[in-house]
Every structure is written in structure tokens, then in C-alpha cells.
Design an enzyme around this catalytic site. Structure first.
Site, PDB file in Angstrom:
ATOM      1  N   ASN A  29      10.874  15.056  43.106  1.00  0.00           N
ATOM      2  CA  ASN A  29      11.218  16.038  44.144  1.00  0.00           C
ATOM      3  C   ASN A  29      12.367  16.878  43.600  1.00  0.00           C
ATOM      4  O   ASN A  29      13.519  16.466  43.646  1.00  0.00           O
ATOM      5  CB  ASN A  29      11.637  15.293  45.424  1.00  0.00           C
ATOM      6  CG  ASN A  29      12.052  16.246  46.535  1.00  0.00           C
ATOM      7  OD1 ASN A  29      11.838  17.454  46.437  1.00  0.00           O
ATOM      8  ND2 ASN A  29      12.646  15.692  47.585  1.00  0.00           N
TER       9      ASN A  29
ATOM     10  N   LYS B  27      13.517  19.519  44.745  1.00  0.00           N
ATOM     11  CA  LYS B  27      14.277  20.205  45.803  1.00  0.00           C
ATOM     12  C   LYS B  27      14.441  21.686  45.412  1.00  0.00           C
ATOM     13  O   LYS B  27      13.548  22.255  44.810  1.00  0.00           O
ATOM     14  CB  LYS B  27      15.607  19.502  46.066  1.00  0.00           C
ATOM     15  CG  LYS B  27      15.397  17.990  46.288  1.00  0.00           C
ATOM     16  CD  LYS B  27      16.582  17.278  46.821  1.00  0.00           C
ATOM     17  CE  LYS B  27      16.231  15.802  47.021  1.00  0.00           C
ATOM     18  NZ  LYS B  27      17.299  15.036  47.643  1.00  0.00           N
TER      19      LYS B  27
ATOM     20  N   HIS C 238      10.872  15.403  55.052  1.00  0.00           N
ATOM     21  CA  HIS C 238      12.041  14.975  54.274  1.00  0.00           C
ATOM     22  C   HIS C 238      13.296  15.065  55.150  1.00  0.00           C
ATOM     23  O   HIS C 238      13.420  15.983  55.965  1.00  0.00           O
ATOM     24  CB  HIS C 238      12.183  15.848  53.025  1.00  0.00           C
ATOM     25  CG  HIS C 238      13.174  15.296  52.053  1.00  0.00           C
ATOM     26  ND1 HIS C 238      14.534  15.448  52.240  1.00  0.00           N
ATOM     27  CD2 HIS C 238      13.016  14.561  50.940  1.00  0.00           C
ATOM     28  CE1 HIS C 238      15.162  14.823  51.253  1.00  0.00           C
ATOM     29  NE2 HIS C 238      14.273  14.284  50.445  1.00  0.00           N
TER      30      HIS C 238
ATOM     31  N   GLU D  36      16.160  16.101  54.565  1.00  0.00           N
ATOM     32  CA  GLU D  36      16.890  17.373  54.475  1.00  0.00           C
ATOM     33  C   GLU D  36      16.242  18.422  55.362  1.00  0.00           C
ATOM     34  O   GLU D  36      16.935  19.277  55.933  1.00  0.00           O
ATOM     35  CB  GLU D  36      16.954  17.837  53.004  1.00  0.00           C
ATOM     36  CG  GLU D  36      17.943  16.973  52.223  1.00  0.00           C
ATOM     37  CD  GLU D  36      17.635  16.824  50.745  1.00  0.00           C
ATOM     38  OE1 GLU D  36      16.848  17.617  50.185  1.00  0.00           O
ATOM     39  OE2 GLU D  36      18.181  15.880  50.132  1.00  0.00           O
TER      40      GLU D  36
ATOM     41  N   GLU E 210      12.990   6.632  52.779  1.00  0.00           N
ATOM     42  CA  GLU E 210      14.181   7.151  52.121  1.00  0.00           C
ATOM     43  C   GLU E 210      15.392   7.000  53.053  1.00  0.00           C
ATOM     44  O   GLU E 210      15.614   7.874  53.909  1.00  0.00           O
ATOM     45  CB  GLU E 210      14.004   8.629  51.779  1.00  0.00           C
ATOM     46  CG  GLU E 210      12.846   8.912  50.853  1.00  0.00           C
ATOM     47  CD  GLU E 210      13.036  10.232  50.108  1.00  0.00           C
ATOM     48  OE1 GLU E 210      12.976  10.209  48.875  1.00  0.00           O
ATOM     49  OE2 GLU E 210      13.281  11.260  50.757  1.00  0.00           O
TER      50      GLU E 210
ATOM     51  N   GLY F  96      20.812  11.076  47.118  1.00  0.00           N
ATOM     52  CA  GLY F  96      21.763  11.906  46.384  1.00  0.00           C
ATOM     53  C   GLY F  96      23.173  11.347  46.347  1.00  0.00           C
ATOM     54  O   GLY F  96      24.107  12.041  45.952  1.00  0.00           O
TER      55      GLY F  96
ATOM     56  N   SER G 205      18.437   7.759  45.384  1.00  0.00           N
ATOM     57  CA  SER G 205      19.176   7.387  44.173  1.00  0.00           C
ATOM     58  C   SER G 205      18.411   6.422  43.267  1.00  0.00           C
ATOM     59  O   SER G 205      19.008   5.560  42.619  1.00  0.00           O
ATOM     60  CB  SER G 205      20.557   6.820  44.525  1.00  0.00           C
ATOM     61  OG  SER G 205      21.327   7.794  45.203  1.00  0.00           O
TER      62      SER G 205
HETATM   63  P1  PGA Z   1      17.672  11.313  45.157  1.00  0.00           P
HETATM   64  O1  PGA Z   1      16.716  12.078  46.207  1.00  0.00           O
HETATM   65  O2  PGA Z   1      16.749  10.542  44.235  1.00  0.00           O
HETATM   66  O3  PGA Z   1      18.425  12.390  44.446  1.00  0.00           O
HETATM   67  O4  PGA Z   1      18.540  10.399  45.943  1.00  0.00           O
HETATM   68  C1  PGA Z   1      15.563  11.479  46.724  1.00  0.00           C
HETATM   69  C2  PGA Z   1      14.905  12.389  47.715  1.00  0.00           C
HETATM   70  O5  PGA Z   1      15.614  13.046  48.487  1.00  0.00           O
HETATM   71  O6  PGA Z   1      13.672  12.478  47.747  1.00  0.00           O
END
Ligand code: PGA
Length: 254
Positions: A10, A12, A95, A97, A167, A173, A213
């Protein structure tokens, strides 16, 4: 029962068009032979059409959102039908976000899921709790409610076609991964709820990915858990070396 593994990236809102295509070319050239692992790269809309000209059956591409209507006067939006026309086969939906910054509700996510399925895309449906809910020990109920309002409204035929990504928001992140035990606990609970709402066979077939992460340093332990079928990878999907390592780790566990 043995489910294959899925490693889904992903990106983003990262990578210019050229950077994205360069990544895809390296991935295509360096991808090991895979027998147990499916690879999907989630990218901004701008990359989809070009990236799809580099597909060679070794990986697939995903959009990161779609509008719930098929077409029409929705300036700036991209529908599942437009995504499908690029050669993309997957779309990440729900997601955290998007839930947080774009106020997407479970009800809207359900509309998007149905639209994606109608257009033949495979949704990667994301769910997961914020930190205060985890600290309150109500994470299982929280995720169940997210699923109750969205994917549990789908038919047996529809639910079979989706991938779930658990998640935990506090792990996204932040460099703070869920422990393998925390991931396994929630993945098992999700599978139990799927069996309760659909059938045991459906629950056993659905892929449930862990995200938050996930990196080459912790993937082996996470991916080895019985109910963890791979990962949805943010930060570590931006570098081909890390992403390829994650693919190798997933392939080595089956
Ligand atoms: P990350 O993001 O691996 O940077 O924690 C995962 C995600 O948001 O899909």
C-alpha cells in the site's frame, strides 16, 4: 486446510509516476518463483494504467479507494468501473486513513464494496481499532461492529470474493507492531465471526491479512500464525528490497 499467503503493498500517497513504474519494473525482474504466495501492489490511481502494461502474471495491482457509483457527475472521483478498465484487479477499501480523514462510514464502505464486486474487482477490506479501544480491551467488539455494518451485509457469494486486512490503527506507520499473539487473537475472532455469519467453509477460505508496521524484521513471526494469511504493507512496500524480502518470507511459510 491451507490458504495461500498474500503480500499486498500500500504505497498510499507516495511515488511519482516514474518512481512507481521503476519500482514495478524492478519487482517484475526480481520476483522469485512463487508457489504459495500472491503479490498485490496498491498504488495511486495515476500509476494503474502504466503499471498494468508490466504485469506478467507474477503480481497484480490494486487501487486504494473507489467511488461507489459506477459513473456520472462526480468531479475528481474514480469509480470501480474506471479502475477495472486499467487492468487493476483489486481495490483497498475502508482503510483507517480514509475512515479518519475522509469520514468514510461503514455504510459508505459497504456501498463501495458492492460496487467493486459488481465490477469484478477484489476488495481488500480494512478494519481495526484505535488505541483507546485496545487499551479498553474492547477491540474484538469494535472490529465486529465494523464488520457487522459492512461485510456481514454481503451475500455468501460476495463475501467469498473479499480479502480482509486487520490493521490496528495504533500500529499503522508507528513502528509499533501488534505482537503475533495479538494479531492471531484478532484474526481468529474475525474467522469465528465469519463462520457465525456465513459458513465455516467460507470462514476457512477467506484470507485475513495483518497490517501495521509489518516489516522484514517481524513478518516471519506474524505470517507464521495460524490465522494470519499475509500482510498489508505500508512503509515497507515503498522499497523494492524490503517488499521482495517480505514476499520471500511469506513464500517460505506454508
Ligand atoms: P504501515 O501501513 O505498514 O506503514 O504501518 C500499513 C497500512 O496502513 O496499510
Amino acid at each position: 486446510m491451507s490458504r495461500s499467503k498474500i503480500v499486498a503493498g500500500n504505497w498510499k500517497m507516495n511515488k511519482t509516476l516514474n518512481e512507481g513504474i521503476e519500482f514495478i519494473q524492478v519487482l517484475k525482474e526480481s520476483m522469485p518463483e512463487l508457489n504459495h504466495t500472491k503479490v498485490v501492489v496498491g498504488m495511486p490511481f495515476i500509476h494503474l494504467a502504466s503499471a498494468s502494461t508490466h504485469l506478467n502474471g507474477k503480481f497484480s495491482i490494486a487501487a486504494q479507494n473507489c467511488h461507489h457509483e459506477i459513473q456520472g457527475a462526480f468531479t475528481g472521483e474514480i469509480s470501480a468501473a474506471r479502475i477495472q478498465s486499467t487492468g487493476a484487479e483489486y481495490v483497498i477499501l475502508g482503510h483507517s486513513e480514509r475512515r479518519q480523514y475522509f469520514k468514510e462510514t461503514d455504510e459508505l464502505i459497504l456501498k463501495k464494496l458492492r460496487s467493486a464486486l459488481d465490477q469484478g474487482l477484489t476488495p481488500i477490506f480494512c478494519c481495526g481499532e484505535p488505541l483507546d479501544i485496545r487499551e479498553d480491551d474492547s477491540h474484538v467488539a469494535y472490529v465486529n461492529e465494523q464488520m457487522e455494518n459492512s461485510i456481514f451485509q454481503l451475500s455468501n457469494e460476495e463475501i467469498r470474493k473479499i480479502i480482509i486486512a486487520y490493521e490496528p490503527i495504533w500500529a499503522i506507520g508507528t513502528g509499533k507492531t501488534a505482537s503475533s499473539a495479538q494479531a492471531q487473537e484478532m484474526h481468529k475472532e474475525i474467522r469465528i465471526s465469519l463462520a457465525d455469519n456465513f459458513t465455516l467453509a467460507i470462514a476457512n477460505d477467506i484470507h485475513i491479512l495483518y497490517g501495521g508496521s509489518c516489516s522484514p524484521a517481524n513478518a516471519e513471526e506474524l505470517f507464521s500464525q495460524e490465522d494470519v494469511d499475509g500482510g498489508l504493507i505500508g512503509g515497507a512496500s515503498l522499497k523494492t528490497s524490503d517488499f521482495l524480502e517480505l514476499i520471500r518470507i511469506a513464500e517460505s511459510i506454508h
